[in-house]
Design a protein around this motif. Structure first.
Motif, PDB file in Angstrom:
ATOM      1  N   CYS A 235       0.864  -1.189   0.000  1.00 26.82           N
ATOM      2  CA  CYS A 235       0.000   0.000   0.000  1.00 26.82           C
ATOM      3  C   CYS A 235       0.900   1.239   0.000  1.00 26.82           C
ATOM      4  CB  CYS A 235      -0.909   0.005   1.229  1.00 26.82           C
ATOM      5  SG  CYS A 235      -1.740   1.616   1.428  1.00 26.82           S
ATOM      6  N   HIS A 237       0.220   4.241   0.715  1.00 33.02           N
ATOM      7  CA  HIS A 237      -0.023   5.130   1.844  1.00 33.02           C
ATOM      8  C   HIS A 237       0.620   4.570   3.110  1.00 33.02           C
ATOM      9  CE1 HIS A 237      -1.835   7.995   4.490  1.00 33.02           C
ATOM     10  NE2 HIS A 237      -2.339   7.011   5.216  1.00 33.02           N
ATOM     11  N   HIS A 238       0.267   3.346   3.460  1.00 28.19           N
ATOM     12  CA  HIS A 238       0.753   2.764   4.709  1.00 28.19           C
ATOM     13  C   HIS A 238       2.120   2.089   4.603  1.00 28.19           C
ATOM     14  CE1 HIS A 238      -3.568   3.226   5.725  1.00 28.19           C
ATOM     15  NE2 HIS A 238      -3.026   3.598   6.854  1.00 28.19           N
ATOM     16  N   CYS A 262      -5.717  -3.142   1.670  1.00 26.61           N
ATOM     17  CA  CYS A 262      -4.861  -2.703   2.768  1.00 26.61           C
ATOM     18  C   CYS A 262      -5.646  -2.917   4.057  1.00 26.61           C
ATOM     19  CB  CYS A 262      -4.502  -1.230   2.595  1.00 26.61           C
ATOM     20  SG  CYS A 262      -3.537  -0.599   3.988  1.00 26.61           S
ATOM     21  N   CYS A 272      -8.437   1.918   4.945  1.00 23.96           N
ATOM     22  CA  CYS A 272      -7.702   2.412   3.785  1.00 23.96           C
ATOM     23  C   CYS A 272      -8.340   1.886   2.495  1.00 23.96           C
ATOM     24  CB  CYS A 272      -6.245   1.951   3.885  1.00 23.96           C
ATOM     25  SG  CYS A 272      -5.238   2.414   2.479  1.00 23.96           S
TER      26      CYS A 272
HETATM   27 ZN   LIG Z   1      -3.200   1.508   3.153  1.00 24.58          ZN
END
Ligand SMILES: [Zn+2]
Ligand SMILES: [Zn+2]
Length: 298
Positions: A235, A237-238, A262, A272
């Protein structure tokens, strides 16, 4: 400008020139990697570095989850919460580059290990589709963050997926995506990879679609891949590996039922939304290969 356009885990390199003699092409790529920032970093890195980075990403994800839950509960954020979120974002930006470098590093080591076995071919849609969702050594021309190959569904007229590079920096969508047409790319003339019947056989599609093969593949995905975490699909973002799950609207068919999701919670307390759908045979084959060592056609 060197020969290497992009390097992927799973022994795959996109190169600018037509590679006639494979050994020479591979040597040029490896030399270029040695001079690159991630290649130079290799000497200082220890094994398991990716794991350590994932550990750090998990700490940040955990901190964001707590803030997200607090926000859902209180419906407001304190200045201290905002500071904490800014700090998480800054640490993630650094970590995103570190993880991409570590992944490229692993990919370089894999290529070096297999340098005698690889072949060079003109890249096709199937080959590129097999790399969808995997962090590449490609850098966004707008912001310098790592990019991944994505696909926007399969065009029914051509039966080929729409492919494009997507920047992994956040918040989105600020950097432009870059369309990738394997047959028309100026920057990509050859793909260096391991031989694979799922990419080499001209009759592969007919085999993938054979009822007995389709049944076996569906069972392999359902029994062995479903619920598994894939360290190569991350992911953005994470910065954590994603999990293969059934889509909420799964209809039981192989190419419309599964997606990577995610597992983490964002700063607003919501799950997410980053997803990578499993929607082509080459993608399924590559995923099976990553987990079991062999693709659809063994
Ligand atoms: Zn994520
Ligand atoms: Zn960007």
């Amino acid at each position: 400008m060197g020969i290497l356009t992009s390097l992927f885990s799973g022994v795959k390199a996109l190169v600018r020139e037509v590679v006639g003699v494979v050994a020479e092409g591979v040597r040029a790529v490896l030399e270029e990697i040695d001079k690159s920032s991630f290649g130079r970093a290799a000497t200082q890195l220890v094994q398991g570095i990716t794991k350590r980075y994932f550990g750090e990403a998990e700490e940040l994800a955990e901190a964001e989850r707590e803030l997200g839950e607090k926000y859902r509960h209180d419906r407001k954020r304190t200045p201290a919460d905002d500071d904490r979120l800014r700090e998480i974002a800054a640490r993630r930006n650094a970590l995103r580059k570190d993880i991409a470098a570590a992944k490229s590093n692993e990919a370089a080591a894999e290529l070096r290990k297999n340098e005698k076995s690889v072949i060079a071919v003109p890249p096709g849609h199937d080959e590129i589709s097999a790399t969808v969702g995997i962090l590449a050594s490609k850098v966004c021309p707008e912001c310098g963050a790592p990019m991944t190959m994505r696909q926007g569904g399969v065009v029914s007229k051509t039966n080929k997926p729409n492919l494009y590079w997507q920047c992994t920096s956040l918040p989105r969508p600020f950097c432009r995506t870059i369309t990738f047409n394997p047959e028309k790319e100026k920057d990509v003339a050859s793909l260096i990879r391991m031989p694979d019947p799922n990419l080499d056989l001209s009759e592969r599609r007919a085999i993938w679609e054979r009822p007995d093969v389709l049944k076996e593949t569906s069972e392999r995905v359902f029994d062995n891949l479903l619920g598994q975490i894939d360290p190569d699909v991350i992911c953005p973002h994470h910065l954590l590996p994603m999990k293969l799950l059934e889509k909420p609207n799964a209809d039981g068919r192989l190419l419309t039922s599964y997606e990577y999701v995610c597992r983490w919670i964002d700063a607003n307390g919501k799950r997410c939304q980053h997803r990578v759908a499993l929607e082509t045979f080459p993608q399924v084959s590559e995923t099976l290969k990553r987990h079991e060592g062999v693709g659809i056609i063994r």
